[in-house]
Design an enzyme around this catalytic site. Structure first.
Site, PDB file in Angstrom:
ATOM      1  N   LYS A  12       9.964 -10.173  -7.866  1.00  0.00           N
ATOM      2  CA  LYS A  12       8.652 -10.724  -7.511  1.00  0.00           C
ATOM      3  C   LYS A  12       8.037 -11.442  -8.728  1.00  0.00           C
ATOM      4  CE  LYS A  12       7.844  -7.171  -3.974  1.00  0.00           C
ATOM      5  NZ  LYS A  12       6.866  -6.207  -3.410  1.00  0.00           N
ATOM      6  N   TYR A  52       6.931 -11.537   5.173  1.00  0.00           N
ATOM      7  CA  TYR A  52       6.204 -10.271   5.343  1.00  0.00           C
ATOM      8  C   TYR A  52       5.488 -10.193   6.698  1.00  0.00           C
ATOM      9  CZ  TYR A  52       6.917  -8.540   0.535  1.00  0.00           C
ATOM     10  OH  TYR A  52       7.458  -8.033  -0.623  1.00  0.00           O
ATOM     11  N   ASN A 115       4.756  -4.248  -7.769  1.00  0.00           N
ATOM     12  CA  ASN A 115       5.937  -3.382  -7.855  1.00  0.00           C
ATOM     13  C   ASN A 115       7.251  -4.122  -8.121  1.00  0.00           C
ATOM     14  OD1 ASN A 115       6.133  -4.368  -5.283  1.00  0.00           O
ATOM     15  ND2 ASN A 115       6.196  -2.379  -4.248  1.00  0.00           N
ATOM     16  N   HIS A 118      11.615  -6.691  -4.516  1.00  0.00           N
ATOM     17  CA  HIS A 118      11.737  -6.456  -3.066  1.00  0.00           C
ATOM     18  C   HIS A 118      13.186  -6.151  -2.712  1.00  0.00           C
ATOM     19  CE1 HIS A 118      11.838  -7.173   1.250  1.00  0.00           C
ATOM     20  NE2 HIS A 118      12.874  -7.956   1.014  1.00  0.00           N
ATOM     21  N   GLU A 129      16.154 -12.077   6.472  1.00  0.00           N
ATOM     22  CA  GLU A 129      15.628 -12.523   5.176  1.00  0.00           C
ATOM     23  C   GLU A 129      16.609 -13.482   4.488  1.00  0.00           C
ATOM     24  OE1 GLU A 129      14.633  -8.835   3.161  1.00  0.00           O
ATOM     25  OE2 GLU A 129      13.038  -8.402   4.604  1.00  0.00           O
TER      26      GLU A 129
HETATM   27  N1  LIG Z   1      -1.347   0.140  -0.428  1.00  0.00           N
HETATM   28  C1  LIG Z   1      -0.881  -0.980  -0.987  1.00  0.00           C
HETATM   29  N2  LIG Z   1      -1.661  -1.664  -1.814  1.00  0.00           N
HETATM   30  C2  LIG Z   1      -1.230  -2.789  -2.366  1.00  0.00           C
HETATM   31  N3  LIG Z   1      -0.025  -3.331  -2.165  1.00  0.00           N
HETATM   32  C3  LIG Z   1       0.784  -2.682  -1.347  1.00  0.00           C
HETATM   33  C4  LIG Z   1       0.418  -1.480  -0.732  1.00  0.00           C
HETATM   34  N4  LIG Z   1       1.425  -1.068   0.036  1.00  0.00           N
HETATM   35  C5  LIG Z   1       2.357  -1.976  -0.121  1.00  0.00           C
HETATM   36  N5  LIG Z   1       1.993  -2.941  -0.945  1.00  0.00           N
HETATM   37  C6  LIG Z   1       2.725  -4.087  -1.331  1.00  0.00           C
HETATM   38  O1  LIG Z   1       3.314  -4.645  -0.182  1.00  0.00           O
HETATM   39  C7  LIG Z   1       4.682  -4.637  -0.314  1.00  0.00           C
HETATM   40  C8  LIG Z   1       5.327  -4.469   0.983  1.00  0.00           C
HETATM   41  O2  LIG Z   1       5.109  -3.184   1.437  1.00  0.00           O
HETATM   42  P1  LIG Z   1       6.259  -2.483   2.152  1.00  0.00           P
HETATM   43  O3  LIG Z   1       5.613  -1.405   2.940  1.00  0.00           O
HETATM   44  O4  LIG Z   1       7.166  -3.447   2.834  1.00  0.00           O
HETATM   45  O5  LIG Z   1       6.967  -1.848   0.905  1.00  0.00           O
HETATM   46  P2  LIG Z   1       8.422  -2.090   0.454  1.00  0.00           P
HETATM   47  O6  LIG Z   1       9.293  -2.309   1.625  1.00  0.00           O
HETATM   48  O7  LIG Z   1       8.744  -0.987  -0.485  1.00  0.00           O
HETATM   49  O8  LIG Z   1       8.264  -3.443  -0.403  1.00  0.00           O
HETATM   50  P3  LIG Z   1       9.065  -4.809  -0.253  1.00  0.00           P
HETATM   51  O9  LIG Z   1       9.051  -5.174   1.213  1.00  0.00           O
HETATM   52  O10 LIG Z   1       8.302  -5.752  -1.122  1.00  0.00           O
HETATM   53  O11 LIG Z   1      10.433  -4.462  -0.740  1.00  0.00           O
HETATM   54  C9  LIG Z   1       4.963  -3.539  -1.309  1.00  0.00           C
HETATM   55  O12 LIG Z   1       6.165  -3.683  -1.989  1.00  0.00           O
HETATM   56  C10 LIG Z   1       3.803  -3.691  -2.232  1.00  0.00           C
HETATM   57  O13 LIG Z   1       4.000  -4.714  -3.169  1.00  0.00           O
HETATM   58  N1  LIG Z   2      -1.715  -3.899  -2.338  1.00  0.00           N
HETATM   59  C1  LIG Z   2      -0.871  -3.268  -1.498  1.00  0.00           C
HETATM   60  N2  LIG Z   2       0.340  -3.767  -1.350  1.00  0.00           N
HETATM   61  C2  LIG Z   2       1.196  -3.128  -0.520  1.00  0.00           C
HETATM   62  C3  LIG Z   2       0.854  -1.964   0.183  1.00  0.00           C
HETATM   63  N3  LIG Z   2       1.890  -1.580   0.937  1.00  0.00           N
HETATM   64  C4  LIG Z   2       2.844  -2.459   0.682  1.00  0.00           C
HETATM   65  N4  LIG Z   2       2.451  -3.389  -0.200  1.00  0.00           N
HETATM   66  C5  LIG Z   2       3.186  -4.505  -0.748  1.00  0.00           C
HETATM   67  O1  LIG Z   2       3.955  -5.077   0.245  1.00  0.00           O
HETATM   68  C6  LIG Z   2       5.330  -5.063  -0.094  1.00  0.00           C
HETATM   69  C7  LIG Z   2       6.176  -4.925   1.097  1.00  0.00           C
HETATM   70  O2  LIG Z   2       5.862  -3.737   1.764  1.00  0.00           O
HETATM   71  P1  LIG Z   2       6.977  -2.873   2.432  1.00  0.00           P
HETATM   72  O3  LIG Z   2       7.977  -3.794   3.013  1.00  0.00           O
HETATM   73  O4  LIG Z   2       6.309  -1.868   3.307  1.00  0.00           O
HETATM   74  O5  LIG Z   2       7.574  -2.070   1.196  1.00  0.00           O
HETATM   75  P2  LIG Z   2       8.892  -2.335   0.322  1.00  0.00           P
HETATM   76  O6  LIG Z   2       9.908  -2.765   1.310  1.00  0.00           O
HETATM   77  O7  LIG Z   2       9.195  -1.034  -0.362  1.00  0.00           O
HETATM   78  O8  LIG Z   2       8.511  -3.384  -0.665  1.00  0.00           O
HETATM   79  C8  LIG Z   2       5.463  -3.939  -1.064  1.00  0.00           C
HETATM   80  O9  LIG Z   2       6.546  -4.020  -1.918  1.00  0.00           O
HETATM   81  C9  LIG Z   2       4.174  -4.081  -1.816  1.00  0.00           C
HETATM   82  O10 LIG Z   2       4.263  -5.095  -2.776  1.00  0.00           O
HETATM   83  C10 LIG Z   2      -0.472  -1.453   0.005  1.00  0.00           C
HETATM   84  O11 LIG Z   2      -0.875  -0.437   0.583  1.00  0.00           O
HETATM   85  N5  LIG Z   2      -1.281  -2.145  -0.853  1.00  0.00           N
HETATM   86 MG   LIG Z   3       9.323  -3.889   2.712  1.00  0.00          MG
END
Ligand SMILES: Nc1ncnc2c1ncn2[C@@H]1O[C@H](COP(=O)(O)OP(=O)(O)OP(=O)(O)O)[C@@H](O)[C@H]1O
Ligand SMILES: Nc1nc2c(ncn2[C@@H]2O[C@H](COP(=O)(O)OP(=O)(O)O)[C@@H](O)[C@H]2O)c(=O)[nH]1
Ligand SMILES: [Mg+2]
Length: 151
Positions: A12, A52, A115, A118, A129
């Site tokens: 990212k 997303y 974080n 991805h 994707e």
């Molecule tokens: N509560 C939150 N506050 C801020 N950002 C969040 C929060 N939850 C998720 N994100 C951001 O949204 C991303 C997508 O959330 P997601 O639930 O897909 O998590 P993820 O699958 O772990 O992340 P990614 O899809 O980016 O790999 C998160 O990676 C995070 O960057």
């Molecule tokens: N600010 C914020 N960002 C979130 C939150 N949940 C998810 N994201 C971000 O959205 C990204 C994609 O969310 P998700 O696909 O659920 O998680 P990931 O696949 O683990 O990245 C995350 O990596 C976070 O960057 C959140 O509660 N708050």
């Molecule tokens: Mg995700």
């Protein structure tokens, strides 16, 4: 689960700015995954809204799109046994405060909204994707190390 399973991994904008591209690539290489696509791209908000789309209803969605479009990302496709699940395990939990030490997020990040990396969460989403980020297709090549990675 297959040796040809593919996952979409993306450093990212914060990971790029913090100089973690090489570190993240190195972890996937050393684990044994095969790099089959790689690009640096400054994505538009519209493109990231597609990536997303599942999160469109979340309160943090606007902030997420702003963050992800704030600078270039490095998109990659890695191939290998159980690439999606293992890739997620290598990333660690979404919220870095909950990510195990030794994972990418657990070693290099603090906040969920920054974080650094991805990873696709299912094989089906990985295929979607990969098409979204690499519409031009993927280069294939034979790996000489496969007999040393798989029985
Ligand atoms: N509560 C939150 N506050 C801020 N950002 C969040 C929060 N939850 C998720 N994100 C951001 O949204 C991303 C997508 O959330 P997601 O639930 O897909 O998590 P993820 O699958 O772990 O992340 P990614 O899809 O980016 O790999 C998160 O990676 C995070 O960057
Ligand atoms: N600010 C914020 N960002 C979130 C939150 N949940 C998810 N994201 C971000 O959205 C990204 C994609 O969310 P998700 O696909 O659920 O998680 P990931 O696949 O683990 O990245 C995350 O990596 C976070 O960057 C959140 O509660 N708050
Ligand atoms: Mg995700």
């Amino acid at each position: 689960m297959s040796q040809a399973e593919r996952t979409y991994i993306m450093v990212k904008p914060d990971g790029v700015q913090r100089g973690l591209v090489g570190e993240i690539i190195a972890r996937f290489e050393k684990r044994g995954f095969k790099l089959i696509a790689l690009k640096l791209v400054h994505a538009t908000p519209e493109h990231l809204e597609k990536h997303y789309a599942d999160l469109a209803g979340k309160g943090f969605f606007a902030g997420l799109i702003k963050y992800m479009s704030s600078g270039p990302v490095v998109g990659m496709v890695w191939e290998g046994l159980d690439a999606v699940k293992t890739g997620r395990a290598m990333l660690g939990a979404t919220n870095p405060l909950a990510s195990a030490i030794g994972t990418i997020r657990g070693d290099y990040a603090l906040a969920v909204g920054r974080n650094i990396c991805h990873g696709s969460d299912t094989v089906e989403n990985a295929e979607k994707e990969i098409k979204l980020w690499f519409p031009e297709g993927i280069t294939q090549y034979a790996s000489v190390v496969e007999p040393w990675l798989y029985e």
